[in-house]
Write a protein that holds these residues in place. Structure first.
Motif, short mmCIF file in Angstrom:
data_model
loop_
_atom_site.label_atom_id
_atom_site.label_comp_id
_atom_site.label_asym_id
_atom_site.label_seq_id
_atom_site.Cartn_x
_atom_site.Cartn_y
_atom_site.Cartn_z
N LEU A 147 23.68 -2.04 15.30
CA LEU A 147 24.13 -2.05 13.91
C LEU A 147 24.72 -0.71 13.46
O LEU A 147 25.71 -0.69 12.72
N SER B 162 19.61 -6.60 7.49
CA SER B 162 19.67 -7.31 8.77
C SER B 162 18.44 -8.18 8.95
O SER B 162 17.43 -8.02 8.26
N ARG B 163 18.55 -9.08 9.91
CA ARG B 163 17.43 -9.85 10.45
C ARG B 163 17.69 -9.99 11.94
O ARG B 163 18.84 -9.94 12.38
N CYS B 164 16.62 -10.15 12.71
CA CYS B 164 16.76 -10.24 14.16
C CYS B 164 15.88 -11.37 14.69
O CYS B 164 14.67 -11.37 14.47
N THR C 259 23.64 -9.59 9.88
CA THR C 259 23.73 -8.43 8.99
C THR C 259 24.73 -8.69 7.87
O THR C 259 25.57 -9.59 7.97
N VAL D 155 28.06 -11.19 11.22
CA VAL D 155 28.20 -10.44 9.97
C VAL D 155 28.50 -11.41 8.84
O VAL D 155 29.39 -12.26 8.96
N MET E 99 25.91 -10.45 17.47
CA MET E 99 25.74 -10.01 16.10
C MET E 99 26.67 -10.83 15.22
O MET E 99 27.84 -11.01 15.55
N GLN F 243 15.59 -4.25 6.74
CA GLN F 243 15.46 -5.49 7.51
C GLN F 243 14.70 -6.45 6.60
O GLN F 243 13.60 -6.15 6.14
N HIS G 126 19.12 -1.92 15.66
CA HIS G 126 19.86 -0.91 14.92
C HIS G 126 20.71 -0.02 15.82
O HIS G 126 21.63 0.64 15.35
N VAL H 291 22.06 -13.78 4.29
CA VAL H 291 21.19 -13.37 5.40
C VAL H 291 19.74 -13.73 5.07
O VAL H 291 19.01 -14.26 5.91
N ILE I 147 21.33 -10.97 16.06
CA ILE I 147 21.22 -10.06 14.93
C ILE I 147 22.17 -10.58 13.86
O ILE I 147 23.33 -10.88 14.14
N TRP J 285 28.35 -0.38 11.55
CA TRP J 285 28.47 0.02 10.15
C TRP J 285 29.11 1.40 10.01
O TRP J 285 29.79 1.67 9.03
#
Length: 142
Positions: A63, A41-43, A31, A3, A1, A80, A60, A10, A29, A67
């Motif tokens: 995520l 977010s994007r994946c 975010t 950030v 992930m 997303q 998620h 993003v 991921i 968060w």
């Protein structure tokens, strides 16, 4: 992930999918804190044959705990921001990332026997149209 500081970063990402497909991880991921939601977010999972997943429930699970720890919140409105995109309403069930999701209560009058309703979101709220064929709860299903 990974950030990032803002949704624009993003949204603007254009990853090298062939390079990413050679990575040992199943996916990536990305975010950032949101401006009109709690986070975006994007994946990406090109190694799995999914260049970009439009809305990823499993991402998620990672995520939400992140968060929650960062914000102290337990309920989130996330977005997303893939090309198709999607809005998610999420609750932290536990630190393991189990999703409890979005729930809504809606009241409407009785329906004709054997009529099922579908649920969809609109800008005005939730709609419940009658479906073209009966589903769950049908008496004497064929």
């Amino acid at each position: 992930m990974l950030v990032y500081p803002n949704p624009a970063t993003v949204r603007a990402m254009a990853p090298d999918m062939s390079g990413m497909a050679r990575c040992s991880e199943r996916g990536v991921i990305v975010t950032a804190p949101g401006t009109d939601c709690d986070f975006v977010s994007r994946c990406f999972a090109p190694r799995e044959g999914i260049p970009e997943d439009p809305v990823t429930g499993s991402a998620h699970c990672v995520l939400i705990p992140y968060w929650a720890a960062r914000t102290g919140k337990t309920e989130f409105r996330a977005r997303q921001i893939s090309a198709r995109g999607g809005q998610l309403f999420l609750s932290e069930a536990d630190r393991a990332g189990n999703l409890t999701g979005y729930r809504a209560v809606a009241e409407f009058g009785p329906s004709a026997a054997g009529v099922s309703f579908g649920r969809f979101l609109t800008s005005a709220g939730v709609g419940f149209p009658a479906l073209s064929r009966p589903t769950f709860g049908v008496e004497a299903p064929a």
